[in-house]
Write a protein that holds these residues in place. Sequence first.
Motif, mmCIF file in Angstrom:
data_model
loop_
_atom_site.group_PDB
_atom_site.id
_atom_site.type_symbol
_atom_site.label_atom_id
_atom_site.label_comp_id
_atom_site.label_asym_id
_atom_site.label_seq_id
_atom_site.Cartn_x
_atom_site.Cartn_y
_atom_site.Cartn_z
ATOM 1 N N ARG A 135 2.295 1.787 -3.386
ATOM 2 C CA ARG A 135 1.270 2.332 -4.282
ATOM 3 C C ARG A 135 1.059 3.818 -4.031
ATOM 4 N N ALA A 136 1.124 4.200 -2.765
ATOM 5 C CA ALA A 136 0.862 5.603 -2.413
ATOM 6 C C ALA A 136 1.934 6.546 -2.949
ATOM 7 N N THR A 137 3.117 6.012 -3.315
ATOM 8 C CA THR A 137 4.151 6.901 -3.839
ATOM 9 C C THR A 137 3.915 7.233 -5.308
ATOM 10 N N GLY A 138 2.929 6.593 -5.937
ATOM 11 C CA GLY A 138 2.701 6.811 -7.359
ATOM 12 C C GLY A 138 3.443 5.804 -8.214
ATOM 13 N N ASN A 153 -6.009 9.896 -1.620
ATOM 14 C CA ASN A 153 -5.094 9.462 -2.688
ATOM 15 C C ASN A 153 -5.609 8.207 -3.387
ATOM 16 N N LEU A 165 -6.237 5.208 -2.479
ATOM 17 C CA LEU A 165 -5.898 3.830 -2.140
ATOM 18 C C LEU A 165 -7.202 3.101 -1.888
ATOM 19 N N GLU A 170 0.835 -1.196 0.000
ATOM 20 C CA GLU A 170 0.000 0.000 0.000
ATOM 21 C C GLU A 170 0.877 1.257 0.000
ATOM 22 N N ARG A 175 -7.401 7.695 2.990
ATOM 23 C CA ARG A 175 -7.130 6.803 1.853
ATOM 24 C C ARG A 175 -7.977 7.141 0.631
ATOM 25 N N ARG A 197 -0.534 11.177 -7.149
ATOM 26 C CA ARG A 197 -0.083 10.596 -5.876
ATOM 27 C C ARG A 197 1.309 11.076 -5.475
#
Lengths: 268, 272
Positions: free
Chosen positions: A178-181, B49, B51, A175, B46, B78
């Motif tokens: 993923r959050a870093t792009g 962004n 997720l 996760e 969440r 993101r």
Amino acid sequence: MTGVAAAARRWTAPPLIADPWLRRGLALGAAVYLALALGTLSVSWRRVWEGLDRGAAFLVGFARPDFVSRWVEISEGILESLVMTVVATAIGILLSIPVGLGAARNLAPRPVYLLCRGLVAASRTLQEVIVAILFVAMFGFGPLAGVLTLSFATIGFLAKLLAEDIEDTDPAPAEAIRATGASWLQLLNYGIQPQVMPRLIGLSLYRLDINFRESAVIGIVGAGGVGATLNTAFDRYEYATAAAILMTIIAIVMAAEYASGLIRRRVQ
Amino acid sequence: MLCVERLVKQYPTGDTALRGVALEVPAGQVLALIGPSGAGKSTLIRCVNRLVEPTAGRVVLEGEDVTALGPAALRRARRRMGMIFQEFALVERLSVMENVLSGRLGYVGFWRSWFRRFPPADVEEAFRLLDRVELTECCDKRADALSGGQRQRVGIARALLQNPRILLVDEPTASLDPKTSRQIMRLICELCRERKLAALINMHDVGLARLFVERIVGLRQGTIVYDGSPDGLTPEVLTTIYGEEDWAERRRGPGGEEEEPEVDEQRLAGLT
């Protein structure tokens, strides 16, 4: 006063099956089936007695293994088996990785997941010898059929266990990646791969020695390798040569086991 | 800067986590989201962004509607939102440096990241951030060799390396002891000031939130029930957010007298 009350209470662990009739019925049924099944196996003691003689001949052969008189055949068989093993394991691993990724519920979309699980199931249903017979029928005798057989079997084994390991990974780092792009491939490389790599290496090494043992078996149906040499030795009643082949196989499997143990300890 | 409009999230199980949340965060503001477990705090950050995909509503970051973006544009968006997690969410078998550099994954191509050949400027910036969080000498250690506070500092460096405009922070101190918690909160707030970042911080520790942030938003059952300064958190407000509880209660001293008022703050710090 409270002490007396407490002593009067009894507790036993709850049984797995709550209904006592069902529980006893199942146990009785299993016992009866086992007794009947044993009854149908008509053991012929005369044949057992004769077999002991032949067993003794094996033992004598093992006591004096003959590496010399068929050395050329043995070494060629062993080398062919080793080549088959290494090539098939490498191909199998390369194919298992995409199939394993596809068979992981947390990564793959539903249709891909079902397709890959289907492939894994097909590979696991068919035993190596049966697959080898099919490939020998398709491509003729020789190591090509063996390599294909072992690669196919490796997919069933490795892709399934890899997929399960991926499903067990900690979702939090993935996760975070993923959050870093990150893209999907970067997610695999940073979020998933470090978590499954030690197990993938361990399983691959384990599969390498399974494949070596299997390569000896599938040779018997004509798929190349030392199995054919072994089969010929038995057919000619050359037990001493057969013993030499088996001992070589055992030595190689043990060496592989030891080496993979060392490597696995290092990657943990 | 960040504008959340009528955000609704309903999970496939039927649970509604957010019921029309609207929130505006100006540039550079550090905001704490408080509320009981299950109030929707984690879901809210969440959804920002994506997720977690929101069911309805919009999230607008610097004028761009994040909820309308396709996959590639979402990845670019993101990059501007750094995220910090409760259990740190580091990749344990990777080194500290690899974890920090993973903050650049949205900027570099696949093969560069595969061979760990990040642009020299990124590596330089990663070292600067490690200097800032005082972990430079650990850069080649594996992340699982660090203590909790050190791991969270790696997580902070990773989020900052994205060069974000806003930080989304999910329970940053929930796995840390009280002293480390304060240090981590102080670090996050300092860094936000230095870099003029906005931050949305989920917290269940009301005492800690009061100590560090300028604005508190209280969430209960997916709805905002308080939005204001930390000083406005009266016992009545806490009851609206968390439910009935004797918020004014103090521990009785040996003589039956009430103890010093700051004890109250300490007790609130342990509130869960």
